[in-house]
Design a protein around this motif. Sequence first.
Motif, PDB file in Angstrom:
ATOM      1  N   ASN A 102       0.824  -1.218   0.000  1.00  0.00           N
ATOM      2  CA  ASN A 102       0.000   0.000   0.000  1.00  0.00           C
ATOM      3  C   ASN A 102       0.856   1.265   0.000  1.00  0.00           C
ATOM      4  OD1 ASN A 102      -2.376  -1.562   0.092  1.00  0.00           O
ATOM      5  ND2 ASN A 102      -2.198  -1.760   2.307  1.00  0.00           N
ATOM      6  N   GLY A 103       1.911   1.257  -0.804  1.00  0.00           N
ATOM      7  CA  GLY A 103       2.767   2.429  -0.915  1.00  0.00           C
ATOM      8  C   GLY A 103       3.805   2.561   0.189  1.00  0.00           C
ATOM      9  N   ARG A 104       3.811   1.649   1.135  1.00  0.00           N
ATOM     10  CA  ARG A 104       4.767   1.679   2.249  1.00  0.00           C
ATOM     11  C   ARG A 104       5.856   0.651   1.967  1.00  0.00           C
ATOM     12  NH1 ARG A 104       2.401   0.161   8.005  1.00  0.00           N
ATOM     13  NH2 ARG A 104       2.086  -1.802   6.936  1.00  0.00           N
ATOM     14  N   VAL A 105       7.107   1.098   1.984  1.00  0.00           N
ATOM     15  CA  VAL A 105       8.231   0.208   1.706  1.00  0.00           C
ATOM     16  C   VAL A 105       8.815  -0.279   3.031  1.00  0.00           C
ATOM     17  CG1 VAL A 105      10.476   0.000   0.583  1.00  0.00           C
ATOM     18  CG2 VAL A 105       8.701   1.417  -0.452  1.00  0.00           C
ATOM     19  N   THR A 106       8.918  -1.599   3.170  1.00  0.00           N
ATOM     20  CA  THR A 106       9.446  -2.241   4.370  1.00  0.00           C
ATOM     21  C   THR A 106      10.299  -3.412   3.930  1.00  0.00           C
ATOM     22  OG1 THR A 106       7.419  -1.684   5.573  1.00  0.00           O
ATOM     23  CG2 THR A 106       8.803  -3.362   6.546  1.00  0.00           C
ATOM     24  N   GLY A 107      11.320  -3.716   4.696  1.00  0.00           N
ATOM     25  CA  GLY A 107      12.150  -4.878   4.410  1.00  0.00           C
ATOM     26  C   GLY A 107      11.954  -5.941   5.473  1.00  0.00           C
ATOM     27  N   ILE A 108      11.973  -7.204   5.052  1.00  0.00           N
ATOM     28  CA  ILE A 108      11.905  -8.308   6.017  1.00  0.00           C
ATOM     29  C   ILE A 108      13.145  -9.183   5.828  1.00  0.00           C
ATOM     30  CG2 ILE A 108       9.397  -8.285   6.284  1.00  0.00           C
ATOM     31  CD1 ILE A 108       9.266 -10.730   4.418  1.00  0.00           C
ATOM     32  N   VAL A 109      13.761  -9.554   6.948  1.00  0.00           N
ATOM     33  CA  VAL A 109      14.937 -10.417   6.929  1.00  0.00           C
ATOM     34  C   VAL A 109      14.470 -11.858   7.047  1.00  0.00           C
ATOM     35  CG1 VAL A 109      17.114 -11.003   8.073  1.00  0.00           C
ATOM     36  CG2 VAL A 109      16.313  -8.639   8.059  1.00  0.00           C
ATOM     37  N   VAL A 110      14.938 -12.709   6.113  1.00  0.00           N
ATOM     38  CA  VAL A 110      14.619 -14.131   6.127  1.00  0.00           C
ATOM     39  C   VAL A 110      15.909 -14.924   5.951  1.00  0.00           C
ATOM     40  CG1 VAL A 110      12.272 -13.732   5.244  1.00  0.00           C
ATOM     41  CG2 VAL A 110      14.124 -14.234   3.638  1.00  0.00           C
ATOM     42  N   ASP A 111      15.859 -16.209   6.287  1.00  0.00           N
ATOM     43  CA  ASP A 111      17.063 -17.041   6.200  1.00  0.00           C
ATOM     44  C   ASP A 111      17.542 -17.223   4.766  1.00  0.00           C
ATOM     45  OD1 ASP A 111      17.003 -17.250   8.946  1.00  0.00           O
ATOM     46  OD2 ASP A 111      16.114 -19.247   8.962  1.00  0.00           O
ATOM     47  N   SER A 112      16.607 -17.465   3.855  1.00  0.00           N
ATOM     48  CA  SER A 112      16.961 -17.624   2.445  1.00  0.00           C
ATOM     49  C   SER A 112      15.697 -17.543   1.602  1.00  0.00           C
ATOM     50  CB  SER A 112      17.677 -18.957   2.188  1.00  0.00           C
ATOM     51  OG  SER A 112      16.804 -20.035   2.442  1.00  0.00           O
ATOM     52  N   VAL A 113      15.889 -17.316   0.303  1.00  0.00           N
ATOM     53  CA  VAL A 113      14.787 -17.291  -0.657  1.00  0.00           C
ATOM     54  C   VAL A 113      15.027 -18.432  -1.625  1.00  0.00           C
ATOM     55  CG1 VAL A 113      13.772 -15.973  -2.552  1.00  0.00           C
ATOM     56  CG2 VAL A 113      14.372 -14.825  -0.442  1.00  0.00           C
ATOM     57  N   SER A 114      13.966 -19.182  -1.967  1.00  0.00           N
ATOM     58  CA  SER A 114      14.179 -20.313  -2.869  1.00  0.00           C
ATOM     59  C   SER A 114      13.663 -20.052  -4.277  1.00  0.00           C
ATOM     60  CB  SER A 114      13.594 -21.599  -2.293  1.00  0.00           C
ATOM     61  OG  SER A 114      12.245 -21.420  -1.948  1.00  0.00           O
ATOM     62  N   ASP A 115      12.372 -19.773  -4.432  1.00  0.00           N
ATOM     63  CA  ASP A 115      11.827 -19.629  -5.776  1.00  0.00           C
ATOM     64  C   ASP A 115      10.472 -18.957  -5.746  1.00  0.00           C
ATOM     65  OD1 ASP A 115      10.201 -21.592  -4.685  1.00  0.00           O
ATOM     66  OD2 ASP A 115      10.754 -23.154  -6.101  1.00  0.00           O
ATOM     67  N   VAL A 116       9.915 -18.748  -6.934  1.00  0.00           N
ATOM     68  CA  VAL A 116       8.548 -18.258  -7.064  1.00  0.00           C
ATOM     69  C   VAL A 116       7.698 -19.462  -7.431  1.00  0.00           C
ATOM     70  CG1 VAL A 116       6.983 -16.749  -8.338  1.00  0.00           C
ATOM     71  CG2 VAL A 116       9.289 -15.958  -7.771  1.00  0.00           C
ATOM     72  N   THR A 117       6.650 -19.686  -6.646  1.00  0.00           N
ATOM     73  CA  THR A 117       5.801 -20.858  -6.809  1.00  0.00           C
ATOM     74  C   THR A 117       4.397 -20.427  -7.197  1.00  0.00           C
ATOM     75  OG1 THR A 117       7.076 -22.015  -5.112  1.00  0.00           O
ATOM     76  CG2 THR A 117       4.910 -22.897  -5.620  1.00  0.00           C
ATOM     77  N   THR A 118       3.838 -21.081  -8.213  1.00  0.00           N
ATOM     78  CA  THR A 118       2.462 -20.818  -8.624  1.00  0.00           C
ATOM     79  C   THR A 118       1.566 -21.877  -8.004  1.00  0.00           C
ATOM     80  OG1 THR A 118       3.222 -19.885 -10.712  1.00  0.00           O
ATOM     81  CG2 THR A 118       0.915 -20.559 -10.594  1.00  0.00           C
ATOM     82  N   LEU A 119       0.534 -21.414  -7.307  1.00  0.00           N
ATOM     83  CA  LEU A 119      -0.415 -22.325  -6.663  1.00  0.00           C
ATOM     84  C   LEU A 119      -1.818 -22.043  -7.171  1.00  0.00           C
ATOM     85  CD1 LEU A 119       0.835 -22.075  -2.958  1.00  0.00           C
ATOM     86  CD2 LEU A 119       1.271 -23.945  -4.568  1.00  0.00           C
ATOM     87  N   SER A 120      -2.564 -23.110  -7.414  1.00  0.00           N
ATOM     88  CA  SER A 120      -3.971 -22.955  -7.770  1.00  0.00           C
ATOM     89  C   SER A 120      -4.781 -22.864  -6.478  1.00  0.00           C
ATOM     90  CB  SER A 120      -4.448 -24.151  -8.595  1.00  0.00           C
ATOM     91  OG  SER A 120      -4.477 -25.315  -7.787  1.00  0.00           O
ATOM     92  N   ALA A 121      -6.015 -22.433  -6.597  1.00  0.00           N
ATOM     93  CA  ALA A 121      -6.883 -22.329  -5.426  1.00  0.00           C
ATOM     94  C   ALA A 121      -7.034 -23.685  -4.732  1.00  0.00           C
ATOM     95  CB  ALA A 121      -8.248 -21.778  -5.836  1.00  0.00           C
ATOM     96  N   GLN A 122      -7.011 -24.779  -5.505  1.00  0.00           N
ATOM     97  CA  GLN A 122      -7.148 -26.116  -4.929  1.00  0.00           C
ATOM     98  C   GLN A 122      -5.924 -26.527  -4.117  1.00  0.00           C
ATOM     99  OE1 GLN A 122      -7.687 -25.506  -8.298  1.00  0.00           O
ATOM    100  NE2 GLN A 122      -9.900 -25.353  -8.062  1.00  0.00           N
ATOM    101  N   GLN A 123      -4.775 -25.905  -4.388  1.00  0.00           N
ATOM    102  CA  GLN A 123      -3.548 -26.251  -3.674  1.00  0.00           C
ATOM    103  C   GLN A 123      -3.377 -25.472  -2.371  1.00  0.00           C
ATOM    104  OE1 GLN A 123      -1.126 -25.463  -7.261  1.00  0.00           O
ATOM    105  NE2 GLN A 123      -0.096 -27.388  -6.760  1.00  0.00           N
TER     106      GLN A 123
END
Length: 174
Positions: A102-123
């Motif tokens: 919503n126009g607010r920039v924030t950073g979050i620290v995480v251990d690692s990033v793996s990938d972009v995953t596409t999920l259907s509503a059923q998943q």
Amino acid sequence: MLELTSHKAEGQPPHASEMAQGENSEFLAFTLGNEEYGIDILKVQEIRGYESVTRIVNAPEFIKGVINLRGIIVPIVDMRIRFNLGTPTYDQFTVVIILNINGRVTGIVVDSVSDVTTLSAQQIKPAPEMGAILSTDYLIGLGTLDDRMLILVDIDKLMSSSEMGLVDQIAVEA
């Protein structure tokens, strides 16, 4: 630094080709400890390596501090501390996900990033009620994909909670 751009603009209606595929959603998968989480890819502005932050006096422990990102003061939230997942360690895999909510920039620290995953509503399954151990208020549900399970975080709700209002206050004071 990895900059993410999306072919979909926020607030724009989906194209007919996307509607024909059903209600598919894309999530950026990241790890905290032994668990895999996912957030809406449309909220992600970029992914950066972890760098030192400027601490803010009297900030809650989960707010690591702020960084100057191309002239914008960005508060940095450590998600491991925020979710009470033990003492964080910072190594070559630790990343900061820069979010635009919503126009607010924030950073979050995480251990690692793996990938972009596409999920259907059923998943996407509803999150089970965890009682006092873990609030499900900030969860969309659980995404299942083959042998993986993603805990899907509603980053809008998480970042708009009352304690996250402190993040806004700190960004203004910095």
